[in-house]
Motif scaffolding. Structure first.
Motif, short mmCIF file in Angstrom:
data_model
loop_
_atom_site.label_atom_id
_atom_site.label_comp_id
_atom_site.label_asym_id
_atom_site.label_seq_id
_atom_site.Cartn_x
_atom_site.Cartn_y
_atom_site.Cartn_z
N LEU A 173 6.65 4.89 8.57
CA LEU A 173 6.10 4.61 9.71
C LEU A 173 4.59 4.12 9.65
O LEU A 173 4.12 3.27 10.50
N TRP A 180 9.07 9.17 4.97
CA TRP A 180 9.23 8.69 6.38
C TRP A 180 7.84 8.61 7.10
O TRP A 180 7.65 7.54 7.72
N PRO A 181 6.87 9.44 6.86
CA PRO A 181 5.75 8.98 7.38
C PRO A 181 4.96 7.96 6.83
O PRO A 181 4.50 7.10 7.33
N LEU A 214 4.96 0.60 8.80
CA LEU A 214 5.26 -0.39 10.30
C LEU A 214 4.13 -0.27 11.10
O LEU A 214 3.92 -1.45 11.73
N GLY A 215 3.13 0.51 11.03
CA GLY A 215 2.42 0.33 12.08
C GLY A 215 1.26 -0.78 11.37
O GLY A 215 0.56 -1.46 12.38
#
Lengths: 74, 187
Positions: A54, A50-51, A57-58
């Motif tokens: 993210l 998950w990190p 996505l960033g």
């Protein structure tokens, strides 16, 4: 009286070249992130999934922002 | 039609110079017949290439989300029910047998060592060749590419495999060996 453009053509070319380079570097980073995440996940380590998603996505958001800036230069 | 001054230098704001920088009069006929605003053409092509790269970036982010979603679904998958895989009496120390757990899965290997029973996925984590127990050496051996795993933990010891063998949890009840689950690392 017509509005004077913010950048002359030569400046815009410098900007687009710079942004192109930054976007390419970010994509290489995303590719590395995907490869490393897949390797860790298949090895049974799901903590970073998950990190990493993210972070990716960033990177995408940053790329979209840069592209939007390019389109607004005209 | 684009207005241009043939003597303008490259990159001048008022005109457009061909890529080689020579004046229009020195250009081949096809360029003189079909003049293009070269700097603008370059600007548009690089901008569109940047857009293509951003699409690639989106695809990579989608791939990353797919892994995350699969990870969530895998974590919430119901555990397989217990399954009897052998009787203690029928497997002497140093011997092994294969079984399928859960039903329809790739073959697993059950090995009886001096310390008890261990079970792993029989497929090597390198290229899926079946591994062979070498109980005397305390190892599992993959003959395809000389891969070795520790018999007690499934950890790779030598050769190309980088990941451990998925381990099957076992319990022994009243002389019967049951598979009760697959360890988290095996997913």
């Amino acid at each position: 009286m017509s509005e004077r453009p913010r950048f002359v053509r030569a400046q815009r070319m410098t900007i687009v070249n710079g942004i192109l380079l930054v976007v390419a570097v970010i994509i290489v980073l995303q590719l590395w992130l995907l490869t490393a995440t897949m390797n860790a996940w298949l090895g049974g380590d799901a903590r970073i999934v998950w990190p990493a998603a993210l972070a990716s996505l960033g990177c995408l958001a940053l790329n979209l922002g840069l592209l939007r800036y390019l389109y607004r230069l005209e | 039609m684009i207005q241009r001054d043939e003597q303008l230098p490259v990159g001048d704001e008022r005109g457009s110079a061909p890529p080689d920088g020579r004046p229009l009069a020195a250009q081949p006929k096809w360029r003189r017949d079909f003049p293009i605003d070269w700097p603008h053409d370059e600007w548009v092509s690089r901008r569109e290439f940047t857009r293509f790269l951003v699409l690639t970036s989106g695809a990579l982010a989608v791939g990353q989300l797919w892994i995350a979603a699969k990870s969530l679904l895998g974590a919430s998958a119901p555990a397989a029910p217990e399954l009897q895989v052998a009787k203690v009496d029928e497997l002497p120390v140093g011997r092994a047998r294969t079984f399928h757990y859960p039903a329809g899965s790739p073959p697993r290997i059950l090995v009886r060592t001096a310390a008890g029973f261990v079970a792993y996925d029989q497929q090597c984590t390198h290229l899926l060749c079946p591994v062979i127990p070498a109980v005397e050496q305390g190892r599992l051996y993959c003959p395809c590419h000389e891969g070795w795993f520790d018999l007690e933990t499934g950890r790779p010891l030598a050769g190309p495999p980088q990941r451990p063998l998925p381990k099957i949890r076992l319990k022994v009840v009243e002389g019967r060996v049951f598979a009760t689950g697959i360890e988290e690392q095996a997913r």
